[in-house]
Motif scaffolding. Structure first.
Motif, PDB file in Angstrom:
ATOM      1  N   ARG A 130      33.606  41.512  40.321  1.00 43.69           N
ATOM      2  CA  ARG A 130      34.540  41.519  41.442  1.00 43.69           C
ATOM      3  C   ARG A 130      35.905  42.102  41.100  1.00 43.69           C
ATOM      4  O   ARG A 130      36.594  42.592  41.981  1.00 43.69           O
ATOM      5  CB  ARG A 130      34.723  40.075  41.963  1.00 43.69           C
ATOM      6  CG  ARG A 130      33.476  39.501  42.614  1.00 43.69           C
ATOM      7  CD  ARG A 130      33.132  40.252  43.886  1.00 43.69           C
ATOM      8  NE  ARG A 130      31.882  39.803  44.482  1.00 43.69           N
ATOM      9  CZ  ARG A 130      31.333  40.339  45.583  1.00 43.69           C
ATOM     10  NH1 ARG A 130      31.941  41.341  46.185  1.00 43.69           N
ATOM     11  NH2 ARG A 130      30.190  39.881  46.042  1.00 43.69           N
ATOM     12  N   GLU A 131      36.287  42.046  39.842  1.00 44.54           N
ATOM     13  CA  GLU A 131      37.563  42.613  39.408  1.00 44.54           C
ATOM     14  C   GLU A 131      37.238  43.650  38.334  1.00 44.54           C
ATOM     15  O   GLU A 131      36.777  43.303  37.251  1.00 44.54           O
ATOM     16  CB  GLU A 131      38.495  41.532  38.864  1.00 44.54           C
ATOM     17  CG  GLU A 131      38.928  40.521  39.912  1.00 44.54           C
ATOM     18  CD  GLU A 131      39.783  39.419  39.303  1.00 44.54           C
ATOM     19  OE1 GLU A 131      39.302  38.768  38.357  1.00 44.54           O
ATOM     20  OE2 GLU A 131      40.909  39.237  39.761  1.00 44.54           O
ATOM     21  N   LEU A 198      33.398  38.852  30.281  1.00 45.68           N
ATOM     22  CA  LEU A 198      34.642  39.602  30.140  1.00 45.68           C
ATOM     23  C   LEU A 198      35.765  38.923  30.921  1.00 45.68           C
ATOM     24  O   LEU A 198      35.593  38.566  32.085  1.00 45.68           O
ATOM     25  CB  LEU A 198      34.441  41.031  30.660  1.00 45.68           C
ATOM     26  CG  LEU A 198      35.639  41.979  30.555  1.00 45.68           C
ATOM     27  CD1 LEU A 198      35.949  42.283  29.091  1.00 45.68           C
ATOM     28  CD2 LEU A 198      35.362  43.270  31.316  1.00 45.68           C
ATOM     29  N   GLU A 199      36.896  38.744  30.280  1.00 40.65           N
ATOM     30  CA  GLU A 199      38.044  38.102  30.901  1.00 40.65           C
ATOM     31  C   GLU A 199      39.190  39.076  31.171  1.00 40.65           C
ATOM     32  O   GLU A 199      40.090  38.795  31.967  1.00 40.65           O
ATOM     33  CB  GLU A 199      38.550  36.954  30.027  1.00 40.65           C
ATOM     34  CG  GLU A 199      37.516  35.850  29.844  1.00 40.65           C
ATOM     35  CD  GLU A 199      37.972  34.799  28.844  1.00 40.65           C
ATOM     36  OE1 GLU A 199      39.098  34.935  28.303  1.00 40.65           O
ATOM     37  OE2 GLU A 199      37.209  33.853  28.586  1.00 40.65           O
ATOM     38  N   GLY A 200      39.181  40.208  30.503  1.00 38.82           N
ATOM     39  CA  GLY A 200      40.234  41.188  30.713  1.00 38.82           C
ATOM     40  C   GLY A 200      40.215  42.242  29.630  1.00 38.82           C
ATOM     41  O   GLY A 200      39.465  42.153  28.649  1.00 38.82           O
ATOM     42  N   VAL A 201      41.042  43.270  29.815  1.00 38.21           N
ATOM     43  CA  VAL A 201      41.153  44.341  28.833  1.00 38.21           C
ATOM     44  C   VAL A 201      42.623  44.639  28.586  1.00 38.21           C
ATOM     45  O   VAL A 201      43.477  44.404  29.452  1.00 38.21           O
ATOM     46  CB  VAL A 201      40.431  45.627  29.294  1.00 38.21           C
ATOM     47  CG1 VAL A 201      38.943  45.393  29.447  1.00 38.21           C
ATOM     48  CG2 VAL A 201      41.032  46.157  30.591  1.00 38.21           C
ATOM     49  N   THR A 202      42.909  45.142  27.407  1.00 37.95           N
ATOM     50  CA  THR A 202      44.238  45.650  27.101  1.00 37.95           C
ATOM     51  C   THR A 202      44.194  47.166  27.170  1.00 37.95           C
ATOM     52  O   THR A 202      43.344  47.797  26.533  1.00 37.95           O
ATOM     53  CB  THR A 202      44.698  45.214  25.698  1.00 37.95           C
ATOM     54  OG1 THR A 202      44.814  43.795  25.665  1.00 37.95           O
ATOM     55  CG2 THR A 202      46.053  45.829  25.350  1.00 37.95           C
ATOM     56  N   ASP A 223      36.746  41.067  35.316  1.00 38.15           N
ATOM     57  CA  ASP A 223      35.456  40.530  34.870  1.00 38.15           C
ATOM     58  C   ASP A 223      34.428  41.634  34.642  1.00 38.15           C
ATOM     59  O   ASP A 223      33.286  41.364  34.266  1.00 38.15           O
ATOM     60  CB  ASP A 223      34.917  39.496  35.854  1.00 38.15           C
ATOM     61  CG  ASP A 223      34.676  40.059  37.252  1.00 38.15           C
ATOM     62  OD1 ASP A 223      34.668  41.302  37.410  1.00 38.15           O
ATOM     63  OD2 ASP A 223      34.518  39.258  38.192  1.00 38.15           O
ATOM     64  N   THR A 224      34.838  42.902  34.875  1.00 40.23           N
ATOM     65  CA  THR A 224      33.904  44.020  34.744  1.00 40.23           C
ATOM     66  C   THR A 224      34.633  45.242  34.196  1.00 40.23           C
ATOM     67  O   THR A 224      35.719  45.586  34.674  1.00 40.23           O
ATOM     68  CB  THR A 224      33.276  44.378  36.111  1.00 40.23           C
ATOM     69  OG1 THR A 224      32.655  43.214  36.664  1.00 40.23           O
ATOM     70  CG2 THR A 224      32.235  45.473  35.959  1.00 40.23           C
TER      71      THR A 224
END
Length: 451
Positions: A130-131, A198-202, A223-224
């Motif tokens: 969704r995100e 997945l919770e996030g990316v930098t 999340d993706t």
């Protein structure tokens, strides 16, 4: 005129990757109308059925020998062999995966190639997340940004390592700009966060060596993560057949008849080199079919001519060579989209008109000279030519068009034609290396963000 033909297809239906490409834009060149991927594929599937050409679905080819013996397997026949007189390699291409990117972090769920996500959404009815953050701005990444948005997801960002997008202009406009999806150029994903999911990316900006700039790092919760980081011709079977591969295209080395150095083994489509449009794949296949017929009839002459160059030829592709010096002799140039030119000259030609996007993203183009005959140019003709340094425009040009040199980051010298009355919107936007420019008093209109 050939009759004894067999198609071996790994999937459960004919059509290949087009079956999951439900967006339109296919067929404009080949059929003169806009089709979706499945519609385009069905045009050819229908002809296969009408002509009674046999095919085997769910069939995996395991090996091909230089003697043209094919070993394959499927549920109906088990492992079987076919002795062919000619073989056409048309396996397409595959996506680069996360393992090729060396991104720091763990391996949580929620990381997909853009093509895998496309299949989940368009064929399986599953939502990957969704995100969403998308790494890479190739056409499939841009199209999936729109697709995920239409399905209710929030696309937080599209990040592109290069200083320009690798996708077609129409996809940038229709898939990102129309949906207010941000595109961050010279930006990459440098770390993945999360364990089970997945919770996030930098993400971070990159320097001229494409290394992340520490002070620009920032965290984006998501999340993706979809990866659209390039396509590679699928050539494992080509190698088993002893076919030599080109180090630039990663596809088979072929002659002008699309025959490899193994007699009777031909290649076309994305297995040969990655095409921008499927229409060009179809046209290439028609050329190949004529060559196969000649080979089987014994009319295809073996004509190998060794060629030595001074290094100015990078490689040839479907009869077109990519030269360091390219002299325009035609009256019109339109949609050239060549990526390996380094010098464009028209000084001694009758060139009068250059169409929109003609040299879009010609990333090796360094020098441009327009002769006095050039009177009309389209928008965005040198957009993203990041190596372009020197330009001499024709004095006959009435204006510098919109986005003509946008994102030409290394442009250092350019003249405003004496006849020019207008400098278009974003004409020189992003030309960070341009030290100065002389504007004639005859220029009466300088559009927004021209510089």
């Amino acid at each position: 005129g050939l009759r004894d033909i067999l198609i071996l297809e790994r999937d459960s239906a004919l059509g290949g990757i087009l079956r999951q490409c439900i967006h339109n834009g296919f067929g404009l060149h080949r059929f003169g109308e806009e089709l979706t991927g499945p519609e385009y594929a069905y045009r050819y599937e229908k002809r296969v059925i009408e002509l009674g050409i046999p095919y085997k679905l769910g069939t995996m080819v395991l090996d091909i020998t230089k003697d043209k013996v094919i070993t394959a397997t499927n549920a109906e026949y088990g492992v079987f062999q076919i002795n062919a007189k000619a073989i056409i390699l048309a396996m397409g291409c595959r996506e680069r995966a996360k393992g090729a990117l060396n991104i720091a972090g763990s391996r949580p769920a929620g990381i997909y190639s853009a093509g895998t996500a496309q299949k989940f959404v368009n064929m399986k009815g599953y939502m990957p997340g969704r995100e969403v953050v998308i790494l890479g701005s190739g056409d499939i990444g841009l199209i999936m940004a729109r697709r995920m948005t239409l399905e209710g997801a929030k696309v937080e960002a599209v990040c592109e390592l290069m200083s320009y997008s690798g996708g077609l202009t129409r996809n940038i406009v229709q898939c990102l700009e129309d949906f207010d999806i941000p595109l961050y150029l010279s930006t990459t994903v440098c770390e993945i966060h999360g364990k089970g999911r997945l919770e996030g990316v930098t993400i971070a900006k990159v320097d001229e060596r494409r290394n992340p700039i520490e002070e620009t790092k920032r965290f984006i919760p998501c999340d993706t993560l979809l990866l659209s980081v390039g396509l590679i011709p699928e050539n494992e079977l080509s190698c088993t057949a002893g076919v030599a591969l080109d180090p630039i295209t990663s596809g088979p080395v072929v002659d002008q008849r699309l025959q490899t150095q193994v007699p009777g083994v031909f290649a076309c489509g994305n297995v040969l080199h990655v095409h921008d449009l499927v229409d060009f794949v179809s046209l290439e296949a028609e050329t190949l079919a004529a060559s196969v017929r000649q080979y089987l009839q014994g009319d295809l002459q073996d004509c190998t001519i060794p060629v030595e160059t001074d290094g100015s030829v990078s490689y040839t592709e479907d009869g077109y060579a990519y030269y360091d010096v390219y002299v325009v002799t035609e009256k019109y140039v339109y949609q050239a989209q060549l990526k390996y030119l380094t010098t464009l000259m028209s000084e001694y030609s009758m060139l009068t008109s250059i169409g929109q996007n003609a040299f879009y993203n010609c990333v090796a183009l360094k020098k441009v000279t327009f002769g006095p005959s050039v009177e009309e140019v389209g928008k965005t003709i040198f957009y993203g030519c990041v190596s372009l340094e020197e330009v001499l425009l024709s004095d006959a040009m009435p204006e510098v068009q919109d986005k003509m040199f946008e994102n030409c980051a290394n442009l250092r010298s350019v003249n405003i034609p004496a006849s020019a009355k207008r400098i278009g919107e974003n004409a020189f936007l992003g030309c960070a290396a341009l030290p100065e420019i002389v504007i004639s008093a005859d220029v009466t209109d300088i559009a927004a963000n021209a510089f």
